[in-house]
Design a protein around this motif. Sequence first.
Motif, mmCIF file in Angstrom:
data_model
loop_
_atom_site.group_PDB
_atom_site.id
_atom_site.type_symbol
_atom_site.label_atom_id
_atom_site.label_comp_id
_atom_site.label_asym_id
_atom_site.label_seq_id
_atom_site.Cartn_x
_atom_site.Cartn_y
_atom_site.Cartn_z
ATOM 1 N N ALA A 199 0.832 -1.204 0.000
ATOM 2 C CA ALA A 199 0.000 0.000 0.000
ATOM 3 C C ALA A 199 0.869 1.258 0.000
ATOM 4 C CB ALA A 199 -0.941 -0.007 1.207
ATOM 5 N N ARG A 200 1.916 1.263 0.810
ATOM 6 C CA ARG A 200 2.812 2.418 0.832
ATOM 7 C C ARG A 200 3.469 2.601 -0.535
ATOM 8 N NH1 ARG A 200 5.808 1.712 6.707
ATOM 9 N NH2 ARG A 200 7.635 1.591 5.346
ATOM 10 N N ASN A 201 3.898 1.515 -1.144
ATOM 11 C CA ASN A 201 4.516 1.571 -2.466
ATOM 12 C C ASN A 201 3.525 2.106 -3.502
ATOM 13 O OD1 ASN A 201 5.158 0.117 -5.193
ATOM 14 N ND2 ASN A 201 7.081 0.192 -4.052
ATOM 15 N N ALA A 202 2.277 1.641 -3.447
ATOM 16 C CA ALA A 202 1.269 2.069 -4.414
ATOM 17 C C ALA A 202 1.036 3.575 -4.354
ATOM 18 C CB ALA A 202 -0.043 1.318 -4.184
ATOM 19 N N VAL A 203 1.009 4.133 -3.154
ATOM 20 C CA VAL A 203 0.739 5.564 -3.009
ATOM 21 C C VAL A 203 1.993 6.395 -3.257
ATOM 22 C CG1 VAL A 203 0.064 7.387 -1.380
ATOM 23 C CG2 VAL A 203 -1.238 5.249 -1.480
ATOM 24 N N PHE A 204 3.062 6.110 -2.519
ATOM 25 C CA PHE A 204 4.225 6.991 -2.566
ATOM 26 C C PHE A 204 5.080 6.804 -3.812
ATOM 27 C CE2 PHE A 204 3.656 6.647 2.181
ATOM 28 C CZ PHE A 204 3.080 7.895 2.317
ATOM 29 N N VAL A 205 5.321 5.580 -4.219
ATOM 30 C CA VAL A 205 6.227 5.335 -5.339
ATOM 31 C C VAL A 205 5.495 5.392 -6.671
ATOM 32 C CG1 VAL A 205 7.847 3.704 -6.367
ATOM 33 C CG2 VAL A 205 7.793 4.001 -3.886
ATOM 34 N N VAL A 206 4.373 4.689 -6.777
ATOM 35 C CA VAL A 206 3.680 4.612 -8.066
ATOM 36 C C VAL A 206 2.805 5.840 -8.304
ATOM 37 C CG1 VAL A 206 2.058 3.268 -9.463
ATOM 38 C CG2 VAL A 206 3.762 2.091 -8.045
ATOM 39 N N GLU A 207 1.836 6.076 -7.420
ATOM 40 C CA GLU A 207 0.894 7.176 -7.628
ATOM 41 C C GLU A 207 1.585 8.535 -7.612
ATOM 42 O OE1 GLU A 207 -2.707 9.203 -5.112
ATOM 43 O OE2 GLU A 207 -2.604 7.016 -5.101
ATOM 44 N N GLN A 208 2.442 8.778 -6.624
ATOM 45 C CA GLN A 208 3.097 10.080 -6.512
ATOM 46 C C GLN A 208 4.409 10.136 -7.307
ATOM 47 O OE1 GLN A 208 3.392 11.021 -2.308
ATOM 48 N NE2 GLN A 208 1.185 11.218 -2.118
ATOM 49 N N GLN A 209 4.725 9.055 -7.989
ATOM 50 C CA GLN A 209 5.926 8.966 -8.822
ATOM 51 C C GLN A 209 7.153 9.482 -8.066
ATOM 52 O OE1 GLN A 209 4.802 11.089 -12.382
ATOM 53 N NE2 GLN A 209 3.625 9.356 -13.137
ATOM 54 N N CYS A 210 7.353 8.897 -6.897
ATOM 55 C CA CYS A 210 8.398 9.365 -5.998
ATOM 56 C C CYS A 210 9.265 8.188 -5.555
ATOM 57 C CB CYS A 210 7.725 10.031 -4.798
ATOM 58 S SG CYS A 210 8.865 10.720 -3.633
ATOM 59 N N ALA B 65 -6.359 2.460 4.956
ATOM 60 C CA ALA B 65 -5.607 3.600 5.476
ATOM 61 C C ALA B 65 -4.516 3.064 6.395
ATOM 62 C CB ALA B 65 -6.522 4.557 6.229
ATOM 63 N N TYR B 66 -3.465 3.857 6.518
ATOM 64 C CA TYR B 66 -2.315 3.409 7.304
ATOM 65 C C TYR B 66 -1.466 4.614 7.702
ATOM 66 C CZ TYR B 66 2.426 1.825 8.240
ATOM 67 O OH TYR B 66 3.649 1.645 8.831
ATOM 68 N N LEU B 67 -0.804 4.494 8.838
ATOM 69 C CA LEU B 67 0.285 5.390 9.216
ATOM 70 C C LEU B 67 1.132 4.701 10.269
ATOM 71 C CD1 LEU B 67 -0.505 6.514 12.230
ATOM 72 C CD2 LEU B 67 -1.746 8.242 10.965
ATOM 73 N N ARG B 68 2.304 5.258 10.497
ATOM 74 C CA ARG B 68 3.138 4.732 11.568
ATOM 75 C C ARG B 68 3.385 5.832 12.581
ATOM 76 N NH1 ARG B 68 9.123 3.819 8.739
ATOM 77 N NH2 ARG B 68 9.612 6.029 8.494
ATOM 78 N N LEU B 69 3.470 5.417 13.839
ATOM 79 C CA LEU B 69 3.750 6.318 14.950
ATOM 80 C C LEU B 69 5.139 5.997 15.462
ATOM 81 C CD1 LEU B 69 0.395 5.311 15.751
ATOM 82 C CD2 LEU B 69 0.815 7.596 16.618
ATOM 83 N N LEU B 70 5.983 7.015 15.487
ATOM 84 C CA LEU B 70 7.374 6.830 15.893
ATOM 85 C C LEU B 70 7.600 7.436 17.275
ATOM 86 C CD1 LEU B 70 7.154 7.462 12.641
ATOM 87 C CD2 LEU B 70 9.584 7.133 12.773
ATOM 88 N N PRO B 71 8.284 6.722 18.147
ATOM 89 C CA PRO B 71 8.526 7.244 19.496
ATOM 90 C C PRO B 71 9.475 8.441 19.470
ATOM 91 C CG PRO B 71 9.775 5.234 19.151
ATOM 92 C CD PRO B 71 8.905 5.413 17.942
ATOM 93 N N ALA C 94 7.837 12.745 19.452
ATOM 94 C CA ALA C 94 7.167 11.618 18.794
ATOM 95 C C ALA C 94 6.727 12.118 17.422
ATOM 96 C CB ALA C 94 5.967 11.161 19.615
ATOM 97 N N SER C 95 6.490 11.198 16.507
ATOM 98 C CA SER C 95 6.085 11.660 15.179
ATOM 99 C C SER C 95 5.146 10.664 14.511
ATOM 100 C CB SER C 95 7.308 11.930 14.300
ATOM 101 O OG SER C 95 8.051 10.763 14.085
ATOM 102 N N ILE C 96 4.512 11.177 13.484
ATOM 103 C CA ILE C 96 3.596 10.398 12.658
ATOM 104 C C ILE C 96 4.130 10.478 11.239
ATOM 105 C CG2 ILE C 96 1.267 10.307 11.687
ATOM 106 C CD1 ILE C 96 0.265 11.505 14.340
ATOM 107 N N GLY C 97 4.148 9.345 10.543
ATOM 108 C CA GLY C 97 4.637 9.340 9.179
ATOM 109 C C GLY C 97 4.014 8.250 8.335
ATOM 110 N N ARG C 98 4.375 8.265 7.058
ATOM 111 C CA ARG C 98 3.899 7.300 6.071
ATOM 112 C C ARG C 98 2.365 7.248 6.054
ATOM 113 N NH1 ARG C 98 8.917 7.528 5.184
ATOM 114 N NH2 ARG C 98 10.195 5.697 4.750
ATOM 115 N N VAL C 99 1.740 8.418 6.136
ATOM 116 C CA VAL C 99 0.280 8.519 6.203
ATOM 117 C C VAL C 99 -0.306 8.279 4.817
ATOM 118 C CG1 VAL C 99 -1.662 10.007 6.810
ATOM 119 C CG2 VAL C 99 0.513 10.201 8.066
#
Length: 159
Positions: free
Chosen positions: A22-33, A66-72, A80-85
Amino acid sequence: MEWMCKSFDELGSALLYRILAARNAVFVVEQQCPYQDIDGRDLHSLHLVAQVHDTTNASSGPQIAAYLRLLPPGLAYDEASIGRVITAASHRGTGLGRELLARAVAIADVQWPGASLRIGAQAHLEAFYAGFGFVKASEPYDEDGIMHIEMVRAPAPQP
């Protein structure tokens, strides 16, 4: 919709595979990043996932909505942070992204009481994150061809 928040060790290989796809589909393919998604931080993060079961094709298994990660604190930033939303294209415009972030903020407030939250947000989503108490904390910067800004949310009041 099935919600879960798990540590890396609790994910299991099938769920981890679906998350990375899912992360690959959004960030790499869809956003061409093209970027290095596997950064070692997943191992120490909490993973908030919303998945749906496809009733028309039970053999396909659950799909990540939907997905995200929470980093300590101290892993990516001092805070703390939130990423890969991500919200899957099929679930955008449904309010799922808002529910995802609301759940993440609530989890972070319990997991790391008294900690601020920092995000590296795509600049065009500043108003979305501001709705959850995040305030712009940097000038815009280019990250992998997409303009970002850092935003910080003050710690939740402690009882």
